[in-house]
Design a protein around this motif. Sequence first.
Motif, PDB file in Angstrom:
ATOM      1  N   UNK A  73      17.661 -10.773  92.686  1.00 21.13           N
ATOM      2  CA  UNK A  73      17.692  -9.347  92.390  1.00 21.13           C
ATOM      3  C   UNK A  73      16.516  -9.054  91.475  1.00 21.13           C
ATOM      4  N   UNK A  74      15.601  -8.228  91.949  1.00 20.72           N
ATOM      5  CA  UNK A  74      14.435  -7.866  91.152  1.00 20.72           C
ATOM      6  C   UNK A  74      14.634  -6.477  90.570  1.00 20.72           C
ATOM      7  N   UNK A  75      14.363  -6.335  89.302  1.00 22.74           N
ATOM      8  CA  UNK A  75      14.493  -5.038  88.654  1.00 22.74           C
ATOM      9  C   UNK A  75      15.896  -4.831  88.098  1.00 22.74           C
ATOM     10  N   UNK A  76      16.000  -3.985  87.099  1.00 25.04           N
ATOM     11  CA  UNK A  76      17.290  -3.686  86.479  1.00 25.04           C
ATOM     12  C   UNK A  76      17.405  -2.179  86.357  1.00 25.04           C
ATOM     13  N   UNK A  77      18.415  -1.642  86.988  1.00 22.34           N
ATOM     14  CA  UNK A  77      18.667  -0.206  86.905  1.00 22.34           C
ATOM     15  C   UNK A  77      20.127  -0.002  86.542  1.00 22.34           C
ATOM     16  N   UNK A  78      20.561   1.259  86.554  1.00 27.48           N
ATOM     17  CA  UNK A  78      21.956   1.545  86.254  1.00 27.48           C
ATOM     18  C   UNK A  78      22.874   1.109  87.394  1.00 27.48           C
ATOM     19  N   UNK A  79      22.345   0.812  88.560  1.00 31.50           N
ATOM     20  CA  UNK A  79      23.155   0.375  89.703  1.00 31.50           C
ATOM     21  C   UNK A  79      23.194  -1.144  89.874  1.00 31.50           C
ATOM     22  N   UNK A  80      22.516  -1.877  88.988  1.00 38.44           N
ATOM     23  CA  UNK A  80      22.446  -3.333  89.149  1.00 38.44           C
ATOM     24  C   UNK A  80      23.815  -3.983  88.973  1.00 38.44           C
ATOM     25  N   UNK A  81      24.592  -3.547  87.996  1.00 36.84           N
ATOM     26  CA  UNK A  81      25.917  -4.140  87.798  1.00 36.84           C
ATOM     27  C   UNK A  81      26.814  -3.904  89.014  1.00 36.84           C
ATOM     28  N   UNK A  82      26.730  -2.714  89.597  1.00 36.91           N
ATOM     29  CA  UNK A  82      27.477  -2.444  90.814  1.00 36.91           C
ATOM     30  C   UNK A  82      27.044  -3.397  91.924  1.00 36.91           C
ATOM     31  N   UNK A  83      25.732  -3.583  92.066  1.00 34.29           N
ATOM     32  CA  UNK A  83      25.203  -4.481  93.085  1.00 34.29           C
ATOM     33  C   UNK A  83      25.681  -5.914  92.860  1.00 34.29           C
ATOM     34  N   UNK A  84      25.668  -6.350  91.620  1.00 29.25           N
ATOM     35  CA  UNK A  84      26.136  -7.709  91.324  1.00 29.25           C
ATOM     36  C   UNK A  84      27.623  -7.861  91.633  1.00 29.25           C
ATOM     37  N   UNK A  85      28.405  -6.818  91.360  1.00 31.55           N
ATOM     38  CA  UNK A  85      29.829  -6.862  91.716  1.00 31.55           C
ATOM     39  C   UNK A  85      30.031  -6.972  93.213  1.00 31.55           C
ATOM     40  N   UNK A  86      29.264  -6.195  93.975  1.00 27.12           N
ATOM     41  CA  UNK A  86      29.345  -6.270  95.437  1.00 27.12           C
ATOM     42  C   UNK A  86      28.931  -7.651  95.949  1.00 27.12           C
ATOM     43  N   UNK A  87      27.867  -8.202  95.367  1.00 30.01           N
ATOM     44  CA  UNK A  87      27.426  -9.544  95.775  1.00 30.01           C
ATOM     45  C   UNK A  87      28.478 -10.599  95.434  1.00 30.01           C
ATOM     46  N   UNK A  88      29.138 -10.440  94.290  1.00 28.68           N
ATOM     47  CA  UNK A  88      30.193 -11.389  93.919  1.00 28.68           C
ATOM     48  C   UNK A  88      31.366 -11.301  94.881  1.00 28.68           C
ATOM     49  N   UNK A  89      31.751 -10.081  95.258  1.00 30.06           N
ATOM     50  CA  UNK A  89      32.829  -9.922  96.247  1.00 30.06           C
ATOM     51  C   UNK A  89      32.438 -10.519  97.588  1.00 30.06           C
ATOM     52  N   UNK A  90      31.188 -10.318  97.998  1.00 31.21           N
ATOM     53  CA  UNK A  90      30.716 -10.871  99.259  1.00 31.21           C
ATOM     54  C   UNK A  90      30.751 -12.399  99.218  1.00 31.21           C
ATOM     55  N   UNK A  91      30.309 -12.974  98.100  1.00 27.62           N
ATOM     56  CA  UNK A  91      30.313 -14.435  97.975  1.00 27.62           C
ATOM     57  C   UNK A  91      31.747 -14.961  97.967  1.00 27.62           C
ATOM     58  N   UNK A  92      32.643 -14.242  97.302  1.00 26.28           N
ATOM     59  CA  UNK A  92      34.050 -14.644  97.279  1.00 26.28           C
ATOM     60  C   UNK A  92      34.631 -14.585  98.682  1.00 26.28           C
ATOM     61  N   UNK A  93      34.294 -13.538  99.429  1.00 28.63           N
ATOM     62  CA  UNK A  93      34.774 -13.413 100.803  1.00 28.63           C
ATOM     63  C   UNK A  93      34.240 -14.527 101.693  1.00 28.63           C
ATOM     64  N   UNK A  94      32.980 -14.884 101.519  1.00 36.89           N
ATOM     65  CA  UNK A  94      32.409 -15.974 102.315  1.00 36.89           C
ATOM     66  C   UNK A  94      33.053 -17.317 101.974  1.00 36.89           C
ATOM     67  N   UNK A  95      33.359 -17.525 100.700  1.00 38.45           N
ATOM     68  CA  UNK A  95      34.002 -18.765 100.291  1.00 38.45           C
ATOM     69  C   UNK A  95      35.411 -18.866 100.864  1.00 38.45           C
ATOM     70  N   UNK A  96      36.115 -17.720 100.924  1.00 37.84           N
ATOM     71  CA  UNK A  96      37.462 -17.705 101.475  1.00 37.84           C
ATOM     72  C   UNK A  96      37.422 -17.982 102.977  1.00 37.84           C
ATOM     73  N   UNK A  97      36.474 -17.420 103.682  1.00 44.47           N
ATOM     74  CA  UNK A  97      36.358 -17.610 105.134  1.00 44.47           C
ATOM     75  C   UNK A  97      36.035 -19.055 105.456  1.00 44.47           C
ATOM     76  N   UNK A  98      35.236 -19.722 104.651  1.00 40.89           N
ATOM     77  CA  UNK A  98      34.860 -21.108 104.937  1.00 40.89           C
ATOM     78  C   UNK A  98      36.036 -22.053 104.753  1.00 40.89           C
ATOM     79  N   UNK A  99      36.966 -21.719 103.861  1.00 38.98           N
ATOM     80  CA  UNK A  99      38.112 -22.597 103.620  1.00 38.98           C
ATOM     81  C   UNK A  99      39.114 -22.518 104.759  1.00 38.98           C
ATOM     82  N   UNK A 100      39.182 -21.378 105.429  1.00 41.90           N
ATOM     83  CA  UNK A 100      40.205 -21.227 106.483  1.00 41.90           C
ATOM     84  C   UNK A 100      39.719 -21.675 107.820  1.00 41.90           C
TER      85      UNK A 100
END
Length: 100
Positions: A73-100
Amino acid sequence: LWFSWGVFFDPGTQTGIVADEYVAVKVVAVAFSVVGFLFNLVLLGLIVERVKIFLDRMVETYGKIVCTKHILVLGWTDRTLFLLGELAEMAQGNATQKRT
């Protein structure tokens, strides 16, 4: 001796010579100034060249890092935390899919 060192390493110190000083003293002071000026230029040039070679070698050795499966992630704006939250949810979803 101290004055000759000062003239050698700081060419602007001939101002310590009075105007009615012998010509030989003035010539020696100018010679020391010119030689000191050239010496300092060469010494500084060698130091700068060595540092440049060292930095070029460091960039060549460690400058390229190849990473896969990472997100940058390049740059820091007021939307960066939202973006990081979305990326964390996406990574969590991918980790869950790989286990099943």
